[in-house]
Design an enzyme around this catalytic site. Structure first.
Site, short mmCIF file in Angstrom:
data_model
loop_
_atom_site.label_atom_id
_atom_site.label_comp_id
_atom_site.label_asym_id
_atom_site.label_seq_id
_atom_site.Cartn_x
_atom_site.Cartn_y
_atom_site.Cartn_z
N GLY A 194 -10.48 26.67 -21.64
CA GLY A 194 -10.76 26.77 -20.20
C GLY A 194 -11.86 27.79 -19.96
O GLY A 194 -12.77 27.93 -20.78
N VAL A 198 -9.88 33.25 -17.03
CA VAL A 198 -8.49 33.05 -17.47
C VAL A 198 -8.35 33.40 -18.95
O VAL A 198 -7.31 33.93 -19.37
CB VAL A 198 -8.02 31.60 -17.16
CG1 VAL A 198 -6.60 31.38 -17.67
CG2 VAL A 198 -8.07 31.34 -15.67
N GLY A 199 -9.40 33.16 -19.72
CA GLY A 199 -9.36 33.56 -21.14
C GLY A 199 -9.03 35.03 -21.30
O GLY A 199 -8.25 35.43 -22.18
N GLU A 216 -11.16 28.80 -26.37
CA GLU A 216 -12.21 27.77 -26.37
C GLU A 216 -12.79 27.75 -24.97
O GLU A 216 -12.23 27.14 -24.06
CB GLU A 216 -11.61 26.40 -26.74
CG GLU A 216 -10.92 26.38 -28.10
CD GLU A 216 -11.90 26.40 -29.26
OE1 GLU A 216 -13.06 25.99 -29.07
OE2 GLU A 216 -11.51 26.83 -30.35
N CYS A 250 -17.50 20.55 -21.67
CA CYS A 250 -17.83 21.93 -22.02
C CYS A 250 -19.10 22.04 -22.85
O CYS A 250 -19.81 23.03 -22.76
CB CYS A 250 -16.67 22.59 -22.75
SG CYS A 250 -16.18 21.69 -24.22
P1 NAD Z 1 -8.32 24.67 -15.64
O1 NAD Z 1 -8.51 25.15 -14.25
O2 NAD Z 1 -7.56 23.40 -15.88
O3 NAD Z 1 -7.66 25.89 -16.43
C1 NAD Z 1 -7.33 25.79 -17.79
C2 NAD Z 1 -5.88 26.16 -17.98
O4 NAD Z 1 -5.67 27.51 -17.57
C3 NAD Z 1 -4.93 25.30 -17.15
O5 NAD Z 1 -3.87 24.84 -17.99
C4 NAD Z 1 -4.46 26.24 -16.08
O6 NAD Z 1 -3.14 25.97 -15.66
C5 NAD Z 1 -4.54 27.58 -16.75
N1 NAD Z 1 -4.73 28.68 -15.79
C6 NAD Z 1 -5.52 28.66 -14.71
N2 NAD Z 1 -5.46 29.86 -14.07
C7 NAD Z 1 -4.59 30.62 -14.78
C8 NAD Z 1 -4.11 31.96 -14.63
N3 NAD Z 1 -4.50 32.74 -13.62
N4 NAD Z 1 -3.24 32.41 -15.55
C9 NAD Z 1 -2.84 31.65 -16.57
N5 NAD Z 1 -3.27 30.37 -16.74
C10 NAD Z 1 -4.12 29.86 -15.86
O7 NAD Z 1 -9.69 24.45 -16.37
P2 NAD Z 1 -11.03 25.27 -16.21
O8 NAD Z 1 -10.88 26.65 -16.70
O9 NAD Z 1 -11.65 25.03 -14.87
O10 NAD Z 1 -11.88 24.47 -17.29
C11 NAD Z 1 -13.24 24.47 -17.24
C12 NAD Z 1 -13.80 25.48 -18.21
O11 NAD Z 1 -13.29 25.21 -19.50
C13 NAD Z 1 -15.28 25.42 -18.32
O12 NAD Z 1 -15.79 26.71 -18.41
C14 NAD Z 1 -15.49 24.67 -19.64
O13 NAD Z 1 -16.71 24.92 -20.25
C15 NAD Z 1 -14.35 25.16 -20.43
N6 NAD Z 1 -14.01 24.23 -21.47
C16 NAD Z 1 -14.16 24.61 -22.75
C17 NAD Z 1 -13.87 23.71 -23.76
C18 NAD Z 1 -14.01 24.07 -25.19
O14 NAD Z 1 -13.48 23.34 -26.01
N7 NAD Z 1 -14.66 25.15 -25.53
C19 NAD Z 1 -13.42 22.44 -23.43
C20 NAD Z 1 -13.27 22.11 -22.09
C21 NAD Z 1 -13.55 23.01 -21.11
#
Ligand code: NAD
Length: 440
Positions: A194, A198-199, A216, A250
């Site tokens: 994600g 959040v990471g 990731e 991503c």
């Molecule tokens: P998202 O909003 O679905 O969040 C990802 C996960 O984090 C979800 O399961 C969500 O429930 C959880 N989450 C959200 N907020 C949280 C919090 N405050 N505390 C704990 N958990 C929480 O997805 P996103 O982050 O919008 O995804 C898009 C991002 O992910 C982009 O930056 C994209 O580049 C990146 N991405 C990376 C890869 C990779 O493989 N490197 C793949 C896909 C997406």
């Protein structure tokens, strides 16, 4: 086991940990059985999953199979073909002072209970491919799909328990509160895909328990286009890579970096490529996806003023349609260049040439992927030596992640840790050092 009322996260983790302690998940036979069952789940229910992906993201069935369902089946097949080999202990030379009868080796131990948290953009693949690795490495798994892809989340929550060992694999659905509650528990590994904000939350929570993490993440992946390349080929590949899943990938090329003369020649080539792939009205194309929700739609349409529109630009909030859009004359500090776009907008930014491009790239966060279109070996070599990115793709965006024997992951702001194939075994195992010296 059936659980009519949702279990609390602590109970889920305790139940899975109890299973792990019995040693049930460790034999290779258990692992391969789970992988075969997961494969069956995908082949029996491909149409249902494709329908869910269409409901969440407007993905065509062909795209759903290619990038999510069949993708995961291939990952399973590759793992089943090689798992025994990957798990083989590796002997290490023993120094003379330990004597000739001493032996040393490394072996892969499963970590325990793994948490996989997935995002919405490839909501099936990005949950299941890490689960494949975690199971192949002999772990119990809690899988948390993204609440922003609710149809896929519901389908996976229904299907996974129907096929897999429910004492060792659990699905917990939900958003921030549910994930926050899960993160309070002690896991043996957390695999998060994600965004970086959040990471950081995940890594902080993991630190409480000294739990290792793989993050990731994303960021802005540049595509450098050199002068004297076949711009029709370049445009076709850029457009396919950028506008897949309506740009919500991503590793999509985030922006194009090139010199001004090449930019001028690339513009009409990109217009032709968009028309060839999606027709003159992409809203009518069955192959073109939709933006995941209104929030992202509003964010993306707010970026359209960052340059001159070469193609696209039109949108419809009710259907969350945003046309494949190319912007030219984009300033490096314009809004579209200040964040990961994660949508169907491709800005072209000009730099004087290769040196300028390298400066531009190295002056920003290390990208998840860097794409280079050039006929020059010297240029390829310089970019490989002088830049850092999760992956480097020459001539073809996105394709590296379909190579099962390549690690998939980021570096710096684009993440840490990697997976796919044998790299998943590395990520979801402890490589234990063993020394044996006979007593007599
Ligand atoms: P998202 O909003 O679905 O969040 C990802 C996960 O984090 C979800 O399961 C969500 O429930 C959880 N989450 C959200 N907020 C949280 C919090 N405050 N505390 C704990 N958990 C929480 O997805 P996103 O982050 O919008 O995804 C898009 C991002 O992910 C982009 O930056 C994209 O580049 C990146 N991405 C990376 C890869 C990779 O493989 N490197 C793949 C896909 C997406």
């Amino acid at each position: 086991m059936n659980h009519p009322t949702p279990e609390q996260p602590a109970d889920v983790v305790a139940r899975l940990r109890a299973t792990f302690r019995t040693g049930r998940t460790k034999p290779v036979e258990w692992r391969t059985t789970q992988l075969r069952r997961l494969r069956e789940m995908l082949t029996d229910n491909g149409a249902d999953l494709a329908a869910a992906l269409h409901a969440d993201l407007g993905k065509s069935s062909a795209e759903a199979f290619r990038t999510e369902i069949d993708f995961t089946v291939r990952e399973i097949d590759h793992t089943l073909d090689h798992l025994a080999d990957w798990l083989r202990p590796e002997s290490a030379p023993v120094p003379a002072h330990l004597g000739e009868d001493a032996r040393a080796w490394t072996q892969y131990d499963p970590l325990g209970v793994v948490l996989v948290i997935a995002p919405w953009n490839y909501p099936a693949q990005l949950l299941l491919a890490p689960v494949v690795g975690a199971l192949a490495a002999g772990n119990a798994v809690v899988a948390k799909p993204s609440e922003l892809a609710p149809a896929t989340s519901a389908a996976l929550a229904r299907l996974l328990p129907a096929y897999l060992d429910t004492d060792a694999v659990a699905v917990v659905e939900g958003g921030v509160p549910e994930t926050t509650a899960l993160l309070a528990e002690r896991f043996d590994h957390i695999f998060y895909t994600g965004n970086g904000t959040v990471g950081r939350i995940v890594m902080r929570a993991a630190a409480e328990h000294l739990t290792p993490v793989a993050l990731e993440l994303g960021g802005k992946s540049p595509a450098f286009v050199d002068r004297d390349t076949d711009l029709d080929v370049v445009a076709d590949r850029l457009v396919r890579g950028k506008f897949l899943n309506a740009g919500q990938t991503c590793v999509a090329p985030d922006y194009v970096l090139t010199d001004p003369a090449t930019a001028a020649a690339l513009e009409p080539a990109l217009v032709r490529a968009v028309e060839t792939l999606f027709g003159t009205d992409p809203s009518q194309s069955g192959e073109y996806g939709r933006i995941v929700n209104e929030r992202h739609f509003d964010r993306l349409t707010g970026l359209l003023d960052s340059g001159r529109t070469v193609v696209g630009g039109d949108s419809d909030r009710t259907t969350k349609y945003l046309a494949p859009t190319v912007l030219a004359d984009v300033a490096p500090d314009s809004p579209v260049m200040r964040e990961e776009i994660f949508g169907p907008i491709l800005p072209i930014v000009t730099v004087p040439g290769l040196d300028g491009a390298i400066d531009f790239i190295t002056g920003r966060d290390k990208p998840l992927a860097l794409y280079v279109f050039t006929e020059s070996d010297d240029t390829r070599a310089r970019i490989a030596a002088e830049t850092s990115s999760g992956a480097l793709g020459h001539g073809l965006p996105l394709a590296h992640l379909t190579v099962s024997d390549l690690p998939f992951g980021g570096v710096g702001e684009s993440g840490m840790g990697s997976y796919h194939g044998r790299y998943s075994i590395e990520t979801f195992s402890h490589r234990k050092a063993v020394l044996e010296k006979p007593l007599s």
